[in-house]
Design an enzyme around this catalytic site. Structure first.
Site, PDB file in Angstrom:
ATOM      1  N   GLN A  28      28.414   7.370 -34.127  1.00 29.11           N
ATOM      2  CA  GLN A  28      27.156   7.013 -34.777  1.00 29.11           C
ATOM      3  C   GLN A  28      26.345   6.007 -33.969  1.00 29.11           C
ATOM      4  O   GLN A  28      25.120   6.129 -33.857  1.00 29.11           O
ATOM      5  CB  GLN A  28      27.431   6.443 -36.175  1.00 29.11           C
ATOM      6  CG  GLN A  28      26.148   6.143 -36.962  1.00 29.11           C
ATOM      7  CD  GLN A  28      26.434   5.513 -38.307  1.00 29.11           C
ATOM      8  OE1 GLN A  28      26.901   4.380 -38.355  1.00 29.11           O
ATOM      9  NE2 GLN A  28      26.170   6.238 -39.384  1.00 29.11           N
ATOM     10  N   GLY A  71      27.980   4.408 -19.205  1.00 31.72           N
ATOM     11  CA  GLY A  71      29.017   3.422 -18.922  1.00 31.72           C
ATOM     12  C   GLY A  71      29.078   3.092 -17.444  1.00 31.72           C
ATOM     13  O   GLY A  71      28.053   3.024 -16.761  1.00 31.72           O
ATOM     14  N   GLU A  83      -0.639  -0.574 -10.702  1.00 33.17           N
ATOM     15  CA  GLU A  83      -1.771  -0.131 -11.544  1.00 33.17           C
ATOM     16  C   GLU A  83      -2.043  -1.120 -12.679  1.00 33.17           C
ATOM     17  O   GLU A  83      -2.468  -0.735 -13.765  1.00 33.17           O
ATOM     18  CB  GLU A  83      -1.524   1.274 -12.119  1.00 33.17           C
ATOM     19  CG  GLU A  83      -1.695   2.390 -11.122  1.00 33.17           C
ATOM     20  CD  GLU A  83      -3.128   2.610 -10.695  1.00 33.17           C
ATOM     21  OE1 GLU A  83      -4.038   1.958 -11.247  1.00 33.17           O
ATOM     22  OE2 GLU A  83      -3.344   3.428  -9.793  1.00 33.17           O
ATOM     23  N   GLY A  84      -1.791  -2.391 -12.414  1.00 29.37           N
ATOM     24  CA  GLY A  84      -1.992  -3.421 -13.418  1.00 29.37           C
ATOM     25  C   GLY A  84      -0.702  -3.718 -14.142  1.00 29.37           C
ATOM     26  O   GLY A  84      -0.106  -2.821 -14.744  1.00 29.37           O
ATOM     27  N   ILE A 134       0.830  -1.203   0.000  1.00 29.75           N
ATOM     28  CA  ILE A 134       0.000   0.000   0.000  1.00 29.75           C
ATOM     29  C   ILE A 134       0.868   1.258   0.000  1.00 29.75           C
ATOM     30  O   ILE A 134       1.571   1.556   0.966  1.00 29.75           O
ATOM     31  CB  ILE A 134      -0.957   0.006   1.206  1.00 29.75           C
ATOM     32  CG1 ILE A 134      -1.753  -1.300   1.257  1.00 29.75           C
ATOM     33  CG2 ILE A 134      -1.877   1.223   1.127  1.00 29.75           C
ATOM     34  CD1 ILE A 134      -2.482  -1.658  -0.021  1.00 29.75           C
TER      35      ILE A 134
END
Length: 385
Positions: free
Chosen positions: A277, A337, A361-362, A155
């Site tokens: 990249q 890293g 919440e599921g 809770i």
């Protein structure tokens, strides 16, 4: 989607508050498991704890899109504070608005909207999480009281909240139709709080058991009618899932921003790692993930504001955004890293805070069941037309 001037103002207000008040204290509160009481008081004064409450009960009567925007900004700074805000606003205040009597709203909703009382929702039990119909907690009528017996688990705000919406079986043989909801306060005889859970993340938000041993709850604290408990719980799911989706969005955006900032200042092989990249593609994927979650969250919120059914969209937003937050936080650590694995940088906290988002919440698996049920049902309806 295009935001209104008012929505942008609310977002700006929440962002400025979170940056000034929440962000500087988030790391220390996480480390010390310190409940953000003073920050919540300020949030009450700003109207952030009564955003969906009608003005007649001291609330701001705002739309769900504004609520989602504010939630994301709070979560960007501190996920622990955001989950308290979510449970309080969407489930607790929302349930009182929908099912409370005028006396109950006056007694509890007005101070809740001002942040003077924080609300918690008690549904889960040791043996009943995703399946509320299997709960074992009982409530029997005894004159002017209901006598509650059982234990609630996991809770949020169990040790700190002032009022709890508690689900218990008034008719154990009627399955989910035998569940009722009660407003419970800590001064009621037979109520006790269990130990604080030592959690992986969101450590500034306390999580405990609630223990009821012949707990005497006045009969006028029944929320709705006997047997309405399951409806009470389910009625708050759309708001709750939009709230957690917005929380996930804020956390994911924070992780992305930290990763980008670090990649621009970290130099390897004579140049910032942001020039590589491979890392740029990681950032592109993370940014796309965050933006997709944003659109799902705002779409669900806007649909609710239009008065349309949005259970499928709320589950889609919660599923995608919570999984996104985990992916993006994990990638943020990868970009940092070895530093990302230490508490020197906030991405470590983001990663821990994100993990529970796919559970409460599921769970993600429950969201997929809800989504599939709606999709299949909608397909059958289309074929009949």
């Amino acid at each position: 989607m295009e935001l209104t001037k008012e929505q942008l103002m609310i977002q700006k207000m929440a962002r400025e508050f979170a940056a000034k008040d929440l962000a500087p204290q988030a790391e220390e509160r996480d480390r010390n498991h310190e409940y953000p009481a003073e920050s919540l008081r300020k949030m009450g004064e700003l109207g952030l704890l009564g955003m969906l409450v009608p003005e007649q009960y001291g609330g701001e009567d705002m739309d769900t899109v504004s609520y989602a925007l504010a939630m994301s900004e709070v979560a960007y700074a501190c996920a622990s504070t955001a989950v308290i805000m979510s449970v309080h606003n969407s489930i607790c205040c929302g349930s009182l608005i929908r099912f409370g009597t005028e006396e109950q709203r006056t007694r509890y909703l007005i101070p809740m909207a001002k942040g003077e009382i924080i609300g918690s929702f008690a549904l889960s039990e040791p043996e009943a999480g995703s399946d509320p119909a299997s709960m074992e907690m009982t409530a029997r009528k005894d004159g002017d009281y209901y006598i509650l017996n059982g234990t609630k688990r996991w809770i949020t705000g169990g040790a700190t909240s002032g009022v709890f919406i508690v689900l218990a079986k008034t008719d154990p043989d009627a399955g989910h139709k035998g569940i009722s909801a009660f407003l419970v306060t800590k001064d009621m005889e037979g109520f006790a709080t269990g130990r604080l859970e030592d959690k992986m993340g969101q450590c500034a938000s306390d999580t405990t058991d609630l223990i009821f041993s012949e707990c005497k709850v006045p009969a006028d604290h029944l929320l709705g009618s006997e047997g309405d408990g399951f409806v009470v719980a389910m009625s708050g799911l759309d708001d709750g899932r939009i709230g957690i989706a917005a929380l996930s969005l804020g956390l994911g955006q924070a992780a992305l921003d930290q990763a980008v900032a670090y990649s621009k200042q970290r130099v390897q092989f004579g140049r910032p790692i942001a020039d590589n990249q491979g890392l740029r593609w990681m950032i592109a994927d993370m940014a796309t993930d965050v933006e997709a979650a944003r659109l799902l969250v705002l779409n669900a919120a806007a649909k609710k504001d239009r008065g349309e059914k949005c259970s499928k969209e709320a589950s889609m937003a919660k599923l995608y955004a919570s999984e996104m937050a985990n992916r993006v936080a994990g990638q943020a650590i990868q970009i940092h890293g070895g530093y990302g694995y230490t508490r020197e940088f906030p991405v470590e906290r983001f990663y821990r805070d994100a993990r529970v988002l796919t559970i409460y919440e599921g769970t993600s698996q429950i969201q997929k069941i809800v989504i599939a049920n709606h999709v299949i049902s909608d397909r059958k309806k289309r074929k009949k037309k």
